[in-house]
Write an enzyme that holds these catalytic residues in place. Structure first.
Site, PDB file in Angstrom:
ATOM      1  N   LYS A 169       0.854  -1.194   0.000  1.00  0.00           N
ATOM      2  CA  LYS A 169       0.000   0.000   0.000  1.00  0.00           C
ATOM      3  C   LYS A 169       0.883   1.234   0.000  1.00  0.00           C
ATOM      4  CE  LYS A 169      -1.436   2.969   2.705  1.00  0.00           C
ATOM      5  NZ  LYS A 169      -1.500   4.142   1.792  1.00  0.00           N
ATOM      6  N   GLU A 244       9.589   1.450  10.947  1.00  0.00           N
ATOM      7  CA  GLU A 244      10.680   2.422  10.826  1.00  0.00           C
ATOM      8  C   GLU A 244      10.018   3.793  10.872  1.00  0.00           C
ATOM      9  OE1 GLU A 244      12.677   5.244   9.584  1.00  0.00           O
ATOM     10  OE2 GLU A 244      12.696   4.313   7.600  1.00  0.00           O
ATOM     11  N   CYS A 278      13.317  11.063   7.688  1.00  0.00           N
ATOM     12  CA  CYS A 278      13.326  10.628   9.088  1.00  0.00           C
ATOM     13  C   CYS A 278      14.712  10.723   9.701  1.00  0.00           C
ATOM     14  CB  CYS A 278      12.814   9.191   9.180  1.00  0.00           C
ATOM     15  SG  CYS A 278      13.681   8.033   8.090  1.00  0.00           S
ATOM     16  N   GLU A 378       9.314  16.141  15.787  1.00  0.00           N
ATOM     17  CA  GLU A 378       9.779  15.990  14.405  1.00  0.00           C
ATOM     18  C   GLU A 378       9.025  16.975  13.509  1.00  0.00           C
ATOM     19  OE1 GLU A 378      10.868  12.368  11.430  1.00  0.00           O
ATOM     20  OE2 GLU A 378       8.857  12.304  12.298  1.00  0.00           O
TER      21      GLU A 378
END
Length: 476
Positions: A169, A244, A278, A378
């Protein structure tokens, strides 16, 4: 305008049963460049059923057969690498100079998985037991928009090496990239049902993968918030997960570092891939007595960073992927100002002359305190926070003062010191004097940056289930 109205199930391009249409926008111009019809839960169920059926035979394939498949996948993606890079520039806004690097990683993923597969022992003798490492089953792969086809390739390669079938997906924001790589995968003539691709929303296609009992494992790259949703949902069927997730990576500049090299490098470690990564080194931790030098070098270097049309080869930072992401970054810049951080460069709004796209000003804050929002959360955009320390111990404490633990960076000419500090950093990957990600080594995060590891032997083992077989000879 590109119309994408097919998904990929059981080796065929088929019309989705879903009717929702996602508009695709070029983030550099805000112009509509395509539309994609999204898969729904029923489409996802059909894809899972196809993968489940294919697994019955695929799990019995030999190492040689799977190695040949990985070679074919490599060759098929390599043949269209320029088209993939072009799609990454247009649909995501990647700088043209950087886009081929992401495509190269996608291409190489298959060969690295092939090399790992060919040297891996699927049976072992441990004590008196014979241990078999067997493929888990159907893997649900969920990939993000910031390097869509790169993640598809690397995750798929590992699953194929393990003997697992897949339902992928991808992000609905990356449908043009997905269409291209799907065509590549189809051209490799992998057995029907081994690879299934359903572009859809997380609410529809993603939720179905998480709750479907025939999915043995979810392999996800994306935000920590979504990772938590996946982990909670996976518990109902005891799915394995590899997650992750996000990061707030520290970059420690030691006192003996050459600031004229370390600071420009630090800025690019934060701003790479438009700051939407990331692994971004978004917290720069510097000696307090050298803060003045750091700010001066950073300010001077910032004047030479080019933000703009990603098709121009000297552009270093392109746009944010969407209006939503642009607004997110603006909120964080405003939070930095409101909480009293010193604005060294950048700030609110668009760079001059770039109002036509989702461009933000690459921003540097100094005198950032560890508790500030911009030092803890973040941002996923080109915003750098500079923090200071007075001792090596304090630098390590600041680096570890985060819920995240994906990556960390250290700058120093003293490798012995660097390795001593690296051993104390709470992160899954620590890099010294630059970016050096070895895709044979394990990749993943500590703390809320994830669960499990990808790449190489560690990634392969995450797709296998150990079975111990012991017994006694019965004699008359």
């Amino acid at each position: 305008m590109q119309i994408i109205d097919k998904i990929y199930i059981n080796g065929q391009f088929v019309t989705p049963q879903g009717t929702e249409v996602q508009t695709l926008i070029n983030p550099s111009t805000k112009q509509v460049i395509g539309q994609v019809t999204l898969a729904n839960a029923k489409d996802t169920q059909d894809a899972v059923a196809a993968a489940k059926q294919a697994f019955k035979t695929f799990k019995h394939t030999t190492v040689e057969q799977r190695a040949n498949m990985l070679q074919r996948l490599h060759d098929a993606v390599l043949a269209r690498k320029d088209e993939l890079s072009e799609a990454f520039i247009e649909e995501y806004g990647s700088a043209a100079a950087a886009a081929p690097n992401f495509t190269d990683i996608a291409v190489k993923s298959f060969m690295l998985a092939k090399e790992t597969l060919e040297s891996f022992a699927f049976t072992k003798k441990i004590g008196t037991a014979n241990v078999r490492l067997e493929p888990l089953g159907v893997i649900g792969i969920i990939t993000p928009w910031n390097a869509n086809y790169t993640y598809i390739a690397s995750k798929l390669a590992t699953a194929i090496a393990a003997g697992c079938t897949t339902v992928i997906k991808p992000s609905e924001l990356s449908a043009i990239q997905t269409q291209l790589i799907t065509e590549c995968l189809h051209a490799a003539e992998i057995p029907a049902g081994v690879i299934n691709i359903v572009t859809g929303t997380g609410q529809e296609a993603g939720t179905e993968l998480i709750r479907n009992a025939d999915i043995a494992k979810i392999s996800f790259t994306g935000s920590t918030e979504v990772g938590k949703i996946i982990q909670r949902g996976a518990a109902d069927t005891m799915k394995r997960v590899t997650l992750e997730l996000g990061g707030k990576s520290p970059n420690i500049i030691l006192d003996d570092a050459d600031l004229n090299q370390a600071i420009p490098l630090a800025l690019m470690l934060c701003y790479g891939n438009n700051g939407q990564t990331c692994m971004a080194a978004s917290r720069l931790i510097v000696p307090e007595h050298r803060l003045g030098e750091v700010k001066a070098i950073a300010s001077a270097f910032m004047s030479h960073i080019k933000v703009g049309d990603p098709r121009e080869m000297d552009t270093q930072i392109g746009p944010m992927v969407s209006q939503t992401q642009y607004e997110r970054v603006q909120r964080y810049i405003q939070a930095g100002i409101d909480e009293g951080a010193e604005l060294v460069a950048g700030g609110m709004g668009h760079p001059e002359g770039l109002e036509h796209g989702y461009f933000v000003k690459p921003t540097v804050f100094a005198n950032v305190k560890p508790a500030m929002t911009i030092a803890q959360e973040e941002i996923f955009g080109p915003v750098l926070s500079i923090l200071t320390y007075q001792s090596e111990e304090e630098a390590i404490a600041i680096a570890n003062d985060t819920v995240y633990g994906l990556a960390a960076y250290i700058s120093t000419p003293d490798m012995e010191k660097a390795n001593r500090i690296a051993a104390q950093i709470e992160a899954g990957v620590v890099m010294i004097n630059g970016v050096m990600v070895d895709m044979n080594a394990p990749f993943g995060g500590f703390k809320q940056s994830g669960i499990g590891r990808e790449f190489g032997v560690y990634g392969l083992e995450e797709h296998l289930e150990p079975k111990s077989i012991s017994g006694y000879l019965i004699q008359d």
